[in-house]
Each structure stands twice: as structure tokens, then as C-alpha cells.
Enzyme design. Sequence first.
Site, PDB file in Angstrom:
ATOM      1  N   VAL A 186       2.025   6.503   7.060  1.00 37.37           N
ATOM      2  CA  VAL A 186       1.107   7.005   6.038  1.00 37.37           C
ATOM      3  C   VAL A 186      -0.306   6.570   6.433  1.00 37.37           C
ATOM      4  O   VAL A 186      -0.522   5.411   6.798  1.00 37.37           O
ATOM      5  CB  VAL A 186       1.482   6.462   4.641  1.00 37.37           C
ATOM      6  CG1 VAL A 186       0.499   6.948   3.584  1.00 37.37           C
ATOM      7  CG2 VAL A 186       2.906   6.883   4.282  1.00 37.37           C
ATOM      8  N   MET A 209      -2.327   3.087   7.330  1.00 36.94           N
ATOM      9  CA  MET A 209      -2.430   2.066   6.284  1.00 36.94           C
ATOM     10  C   MET A 209      -1.764   0.784   6.768  1.00 36.94           C
ATOM     11  O   MET A 209      -0.727   0.826   7.430  1.00 36.94           O
ATOM     12  CB  MET A 209      -1.757   2.553   5.011  1.00 36.94           C
ATOM     13  CG  MET A 209      -2.523   3.654   4.367  1.00 36.94           C
ATOM     14  SD  MET A 209      -1.922   3.947   2.711  1.00 36.94           S
ATOM     15  CE  MET A 209      -2.993   5.289   2.260  1.00 36.94           C
ATOM     16  N   SER A 210      -2.395  -0.338   6.449  1.00 37.91           N
ATOM     17  CA  SER A 210      -1.861  -1.633   6.865  1.00 37.91           C
ATOM     18  C   SER A 210      -2.404  -2.698   5.927  1.00 37.91           C
ATOM     19  O   SER A 210      -3.559  -2.609   5.482  1.00 37.91           O
ATOM     20  CB  SER A 210      -2.306  -1.933   8.299  1.00 37.91           C
ATOM     21  OG  SER A 210      -2.150  -3.308   8.571  1.00 37.91           O
ATOM     22  N   SER A 211      -1.580  -3.706   5.662  1.00 35.28           N
ATOM     23  CA  SER A 211      -2.038  -4.813   4.808  1.00 35.28           C
ATOM     24  C   SER A 211      -3.244  -5.491   5.436  1.00 35.28           C
ATOM     25  O   SER A 211      -4.066  -6.082   4.748  1.00 35.28           O
ATOM     26  CB  SER A 211      -0.918  -5.834   4.635  1.00 35.28           C
ATOM     27  OG  SER A 211       0.253  -5.184   4.186  1.00 35.28           O
ATOM     28  N   HIS A 255       4.012   1.349   2.309  1.00 35.20           N
ATOM     29  CA  HIS A 255       5.211   0.686   1.786  1.00 35.20           C
ATOM     30  C   HIS A 255       5.846   1.554   0.690  1.00 35.20           C
ATOM     31  O   HIS A 255       7.069   1.689   0.622  1.00 35.20           O
ATOM     32  CB  HIS A 255       4.856  -0.664   1.155  1.00 35.20           C
ATOM     33  CG  HIS A 255       4.278  -1.679   2.109  1.00 35.20           C
ATOM     34  ND1 HIS A 255       2.985  -2.117   2.028  1.00 35.20           N
ATOM     35  CD2 HIS A 255       4.844  -2.346   3.155  1.00 35.20           C
ATOM     36  CE1 HIS A 255       2.767  -3.031   2.970  1.00 35.20           C
ATOM     37  NE2 HIS A 255       3.878  -3.178   3.677  1.00 35.20           N
ATOM     38  N   HIS A 264       0.866  -1.185   0.000  1.00 30.36           N
ATOM     39  CA  HIS A 264       0.000   0.000   0.000  1.00 30.36           C
ATOM     40  C   HIS A 264       0.896   1.227   0.000  1.00 30.36           C
ATOM     41  O   HIS A 264       2.128   1.107  -0.034  1.00 30.36           O
ATOM     42  CB  HIS A 264      -0.951  -0.046   1.195  1.00 30.36           C
ATOM     43  CG  HIS A 264      -0.268  -0.315   2.506  1.00 30.36           C
ATOM     44  ND1 HIS A 264       0.590   0.580   3.104  1.00 30.36           N
ATOM     45  CD2 HIS A 264      -0.278  -1.412   3.322  1.00 30.36           C
ATOM     46  CE1 HIS A 264       1.043   0.085   4.230  1.00 30.36           C
ATOM     47  NE2 HIS A 264       0.544  -1.142   4.385  1.00 30.36           N
ATOM     48  N   LYS A 321       5.140   3.216  11.759  1.00 29.36           N
ATOM     49  CA  LYS A 321       3.870   2.575  12.130  1.00 29.36           C
ATOM     50  C   LYS A 321       4.112   1.364  13.043  1.00 29.36           C
ATOM     51  O   LYS A 321       3.398   1.148  14.004  1.00 29.36           O
ATOM     52  CB  LYS A 321       3.139   2.148  10.871  1.00 29.36           C
ATOM     53  CG  LYS A 321       2.235   1.022  11.171  1.00 29.36           C
ATOM     54  CD  LYS A 321       0.988   0.912  10.480  1.00 29.36           C
ATOM     55  CE  LYS A 321       0.222  -0.290  10.896  1.00 29.36           C
ATOM     56  NZ  LYS A 321       0.889  -1.551  10.659  1.00 29.36           N
ATOM     57  N   ASP A 322       5.141   0.566  12.717  1.00 23.35           N
ATOM     58  CA  ASP A 322       5.497  -0.581  13.570  1.00 23.35           C
ATOM     59  C   ASP A 322       6.618  -0.107  14.493  1.00 23.35           C
ATOM     60  O   ASP A 322       7.770  -0.505  14.350  1.00 23.35           O
ATOM     61  CB  ASP A 322       5.926  -1.752  12.690  1.00 23.35           C
ATOM     62  CG  ASP A 322       4.795  -2.190  11.792  1.00 23.35           C
ATOM     63  OD1 ASP A 322       4.029  -3.069  12.179  1.00 23.35           O
ATOM     64  OD2 ASP A 322       4.656  -1.620  10.689  1.00 23.35           O
ATOM     65  N   GLY A 348       9.047   1.576   8.676  1.00 22.31           N
ATOM     66  CA  GLY A 348       7.947   2.491   8.969  1.00 22.31           C
ATOM     67  C   GLY A 348       7.808   2.727  10.462  1.00 22.31           C
ATOM     68  O   GLY A 348       7.910   1.795  11.260  1.00 22.31           O
TER      69      GLY A 348
HETATM   70  P1  AMP Z   1       4.893  -5.130   6.559  1.00 22.44           P
HETATM   71  O1  AMP Z   1       4.736  -5.499   5.121  1.00 22.44           O
HETATM   72  O2  AMP Z   1       3.587  -4.877   7.245  1.00 22.44           O
HETATM   73  O3  AMP Z   1       5.830  -6.042   7.300  1.00 22.44           O
HETATM   74  O4  AMP Z   1       5.606  -3.705   6.557  1.00 22.44           O
HETATM   75  C1  AMP Z   1       6.818  -3.489   5.887  1.00 22.44           C
HETATM   76  C2  AMP Z   1       7.347  -2.128   6.245  1.00 22.44           C
HETATM   77  O5  AMP Z   1       6.402  -1.131   5.880  1.00 22.44           O
HETATM   78  C3  AMP Z   1       7.577  -1.977   7.761  1.00 22.44           C
HETATM   79  O6  AMP Z   1       8.776  -1.240   7.974  1.00 22.44           O
HETATM   80  C4  AMP Z   1       6.375  -1.188   8.199  1.00 22.44           C
HETATM   81  O7  AMP Z   1       6.592  -0.424   9.364  1.00 22.44           O
HETATM   82  C5  AMP Z   1       6.148  -0.298   6.986  1.00 22.44           C
HETATM   83  N1  AMP Z   1       4.779   0.196   6.975  1.00 22.44           N
HETATM   84  C6  AMP Z   1       3.643  -0.540   7.075  1.00 22.44           C
HETATM   85  N2  AMP Z   1       2.561   0.273   7.090  1.00 22.44           N
HETATM   86  C7  AMP Z   1       3.034   1.547   6.997  1.00 22.44           C
HETATM   87  C8  AMP Z   1       2.420   2.827   6.976  1.00 22.44           C
HETATM   88  N3  AMP Z   1       1.107   2.978   7.038  1.00 22.44           N
HETATM   89  N4  AMP Z   1       3.209   3.917   6.872  1.00 22.44           N
HETATM   90  C9  AMP Z   1       4.557   3.778   6.806  1.00 22.44           C
HETATM   91  N5  AMP Z   1       5.199   2.601   6.823  1.00 22.44           N
HETATM   92  C10 AMP Z   1       4.453   1.506   6.929  1.00 22.44           C
END
Ligand code: AMP
Length: 287
Positions: A178, A186-188, A37, A34, A151-152, A149
Site C-alpha cells: 500500500v 507506507m511504513s512505520s 497493516h 498504517h 513491501k518486506d 506484506g
Molecule cells: P511491520 O509492522 O513493519 O513489521 O509490518 C508488519 C506487516 O505489515 C509485514 O508483513 C509488512 O510487510 C506489512 N506491511 C508494512 N508496510 C506495508 C505496506 N505499505 N503495504 C502492505 N503491507 C505492509
Amino acid sequence: MKEIRSPQQISKEILRWQQKGKKVGFVPTMGALHQGHLALVQAARKENDIVVVSIFVNPTQFGPREDFSKYPRPEALDRALLRHAKVDYLFSPSVSGMYPQGFAAEVEITDHELTDRLCGKLRPGHFKGVATVVAKLFNSIHPDAVYFGAKDYQQSVIVEKMIQDLNFGISFRRMPTVRERDGLAMSSRNRYLSPAERKQAGQFPRILFWLKEQLQLSRKSMQPLCRQALSALRRAVDRVDYLEVVDPVSLQPLRNRQAKMVIIAACYVGKTRLIDNVIMHFKKTRS
Ligand code: AMP
């Protein structure tokens, strides 16, 4: 964009660029991409010559009752988004490529104040899984800079600590969260939410931002404000895992205001677990 599945091959390719003096930026993800990312990818694109994105849904960071098997994997769409974002390499290893039979090494952050609180308390072993896979990805790619991010937030603190304590020699970049128009991060996992749950989820960031405003403007001390936010969140969502105000580095809960703080929380809307945080930089400190 070149797609590579073997850790050995990505090492070779990246080394070739670095021998030519090129800077390599790396964005690890679990896919279902999204704008959050893509903001990391954009930052990596701006600051490096070569951009690598990994997509790997890492089984070792999921608990036995978590969503590993149903985690979204829209591979063709992800590939198209990365191509459009001008990514040079997509590294998408298989589970057996990352964890061959007999695999028996793990990376553990031994400061359990960082790993066993907040999300770590409710997801035992999660951050060991994260640290191990991130270390393996770093060792396969040897990037100059990595993009995570905010976010985490807890994950980002743990990865930053690992980079420092294990001398990875990688520049760590934490990028802002974001958000959707209503403020939801935003989150998967947001795609699990039904339309009614999606509407409900919009209250989660609103409560965190309300607390931020109160901490900045109200003369009340911190604890009653936090309790008020917690009860509001309990009313708004289906279950609250935690809501705390913590120190940005130690992640220890704070009793009084200080210059830098993070409001950090996790909750469930229906069966979907949501996490979020608000980073605060205070000019003036009040108790
Ligand atoms: P994930 O695919 O959920 O493991 O996330 C991969 C990377 O994207 C991690 O560093 C997350 O912190 C970052 N990320 C996920 N959601 C967001 C967001 N809404 N804004 C910024 N970074 C994000």
C-alpha cells in the site's frame, strides 16, 4: 476486541474457536499501524472467522546500532485502529514473555542465499530474529492463515519458506504494497522523515517504477537499465544499500529478463532506511 499479553492464554482462546470449526487469520506487526497493516487486517477479516493481530517490537531482529529503543509505539492509537477494523484479538506480549530468562532456541533458514543477501547483508542476524519470533508467534496462535506484506519482500519469502520447510501447515498470503499518493510505500519508519526528506523520499518509488517501465518497453538489455536506475537513485537519496532485479523465489540477481522478476531496493533518506520493491510479471520475455 480482546487484548491478551500471555502466549499461553492466546493459545487457549484460539484453540477454543478452532474446536468450534472457526478459521483463524493472523497478522503479525510491530505496531505504529498504517493503511498497509490495515489492508492485511481487511484481507484476514474477509477470509476468516476470527482475526488476531500481534504487536510486538521484536528486539532480536534489530542490530545494536538500529532503532529498537526509538521505534514508534503509539499504543492507544493502534488499539483504536484495530478496534475500528473489527479485530477480535490483539496479542501484545512483553519482551520477557516472549524471551524468558534462559531462552536459547533460534530458527535459522540455512539457505544463506535467501538470508545473507540484500537486507540480510547489511543487517546480520536480522532474518534469524524474524524467523524465530514469527515461529514463536505461529506456535502461540496456531493460525489457519497468515498475512504478510509484499513491501518486506525478502522477509515474506523467508517466512513462506519456513512455513513450508518446518511443516507449519499454515496458509501463507502475500498482500500488495500500500502506497502514499506520491508512490512512497507506507511504513512505520516514514514518520522519522522531516518534511523535506519526505518529499525527497517520493523519488525512490518513482525510480523503481521507471525501471519497471523500461524493462517492459525499452529494447535495451537489462544491465545498462539497472545501472541507469542505480545512478538515478544515488543522485536522489543520501545512500543506496542496494538496487537489484532478482528472481522472486530464489532472490538471486538476474542478468536477463524472465517472466517473473522483482526490482528490490533499500536506501537512506537522511538517517531513515527505506525499503521497497516492484513485482513484475512479464507476458513476453526479452534478453
Ligand atoms: P511491520 O509492522 O513493519 O513489521 O509490518 C508488519 C506487516 O505489515 C509485514 O508483513 C509488512 O510487510 C506489512 N506491511 C508494512 N508496510 C506495508 C505496506 N505499505 N503495504 C502492505 N503491507 C505492509
